[in-house]
Structure formats: structure tokens, C-alpha cells
Scaffold this motif. Sequence first.
Motif, PDB file in Angstrom:
ATOM      1  N   ASP A  26       0.846  -1.202   0.000  1.00 19.51           N
ATOM      2  CA  ASP A  26       0.000   0.000   0.000  1.00 19.51           C
ATOM      3  C   ASP A  26       0.878   1.248   0.000  1.00 19.51           C
ATOM      4  N   ARG A  27       1.936   1.208   0.778  1.00 24.20           N
ATOM      5  CA  ARG A  27       2.890   2.333   0.801  1.00 24.20           C
ATOM      6  C   ARG A  27       3.546   2.501  -0.569  1.00 24.20           C
ATOM      7  N   GLY A  28       3.897   1.388  -1.211  1.00 24.66           N
ATOM      8  CA  GLY A  28       4.498   1.422  -2.542  1.00 24.66           C
ATOM      9  C   GLY A  28       3.575   2.035  -3.580  1.00 24.66           C
ATOM     10  N   ILE A  29       2.285   1.747  -3.473  1.00 24.10           N
ATOM     11  CA  ILE A  29       1.310   2.331  -4.398  1.00 24.10           C
ATOM     12  C   ILE A  29       1.273   3.847  -4.223  1.00 24.10           C
ATOM     13  N   LYS A  30       1.285   4.308  -2.965  1.00 22.97           N
ATOM     14  CA  LYS A  30       1.328   5.750  -2.710  1.00 22.97           C
ATOM     15  C   LYS A  30       2.627   6.344  -3.278  1.00 22.97           C
ATOM     16  N   GLN A  31       3.736   5.629  -3.109  1.00 14.41           N
ATOM     17  CA  GLN A  31       5.021   6.098  -3.640  1.00 14.41           C
ATOM     18  C   GLN A  31       4.971   6.224  -5.167  1.00 14.41           C
ATOM     19  N   ALA A  32       4.275   5.313  -5.832  1.00  8.66           N
ATOM     20  CA  ALA A  32       4.155   5.380  -7.296  1.00  8.66           C
ATOM     21  C   ALA A  32       3.441   6.671  -7.709  1.00  8.66           C
ATOM     22  N   PHE A  33       2.427   7.069  -6.955  1.00  9.11           N
ATOM     23  CA  PHE A  33       1.742   8.341  -7.240  1.00  9.11           C
ATOM     24  C   PHE A  33       2.646   9.524  -6.903  1.00  9.11           C
ATOM     25  N   ASP A  34       3.453   9.380  -5.840  1.00  7.69           N
ATOM     26  CA  ASP A  34       4.434  10.424  -5.499  1.00  7.69           C
ATOM     27  C   ASP A  34       5.460  10.587  -6.630  1.00  7.69           C
TER      28      ASP A  34
END
Length: 182
Positions: A26-34
Amino acid sequence: MVLLKKIFIIRHCEAHGQSFEAQLTDRGIKQAFDLSEFFSNIRIDRIISSPYERAIQSVQPLAKRLKIEIEINHQLTERILSNKNLSDWFEKLRETFVDIDLKLEGGESSQEAMKRIVEVAEEIFNDVTQNTIIVTHGNIMSLLLKYFNNDFGFDDWKNLSNPDVFLLKNESNQVTYERLWK
């Protein structure tokens, strides 16, 4: 006229493990948007990714926003250190940064892995596009950076983050790099 070519090298975002199919957390998905936001003011002509799911997912939001198709390149896969389960893999990996010809059972030497990612970079530098993103993995990314600066070593690899971004610049056949992700 001085021609400037840029390759943005991205190490994938945080994932659930190391397997080919490992998905982003889930954190990685947010990082992809970042990451997508990070590149919002940078012109990108081309995106090339490792075929690993975590690499593709790391750049999907950006590719979608830019309406650029993600090209898959198998030369960007993570380096296989060995096909054996090594209890001392960390120390073995350290050794491969010192002896780039060291090849463990069923694995790739640093030299072999470096050769394939350098081929990708050279192809991009000889291409018509100016700004290209490649999405790959920590060890193979480190070997590309080591190729352009032999001082890049094991400790530098250890200090990489998920994600991480470096910019390789080729200006009149002089290649330099800098870390952009903090």
C-alpha cells in the motif's frame, strides 16, 4: 550544438518481496503516485521498465498521466546473485562489488549484469529521444552507476531507497549522474 540526453533511472517502489510477481505494498502504491507527481514538471519522451510487476506498477501512474506506453525490457531485470539460497548473501553481494567478475553458482557476475544495463543506456543515448525513464531494481541500478563512476559501491547500494531516482546526463559524450530522490 551540444546535445543533452537524460536518463532518469528509477528503482521500484516498496514491494511485497523479491519474486517476479511481487506487487507493491500500500505504501508502494502511494510512492508510485508520489513519483508521478515528482515528474510532473519534467518532459518525458519514453518509459522503459523491467518486466517485474513491482517495476511496472511503480511507473504506471506516471505513464497513464503522460499517455506513454511502458516498454518492457528484459535487460532491466534484477541481477541473480545465485540460484542457491545463500545464508551469507549479504557478504557475497559485498564481494561482487569488489570483484566484478565473481560469479556464484547459477548467478550473474557484476560484470555480466552491468553489461546488459549499460547496453540499455547506450541504446537510449543513441536514440532520438531526449528524456527517458528506466525502471529497474537496486542491484542492477547500482551496477549502471558503478559503470559511470567506479567509486559507487556496496555501501552506496545499501543506502538506496525504494523508490529512488538518479539522473544520468550525457552531454557531448560526457556522462555524469546525480541522485534526485531524497
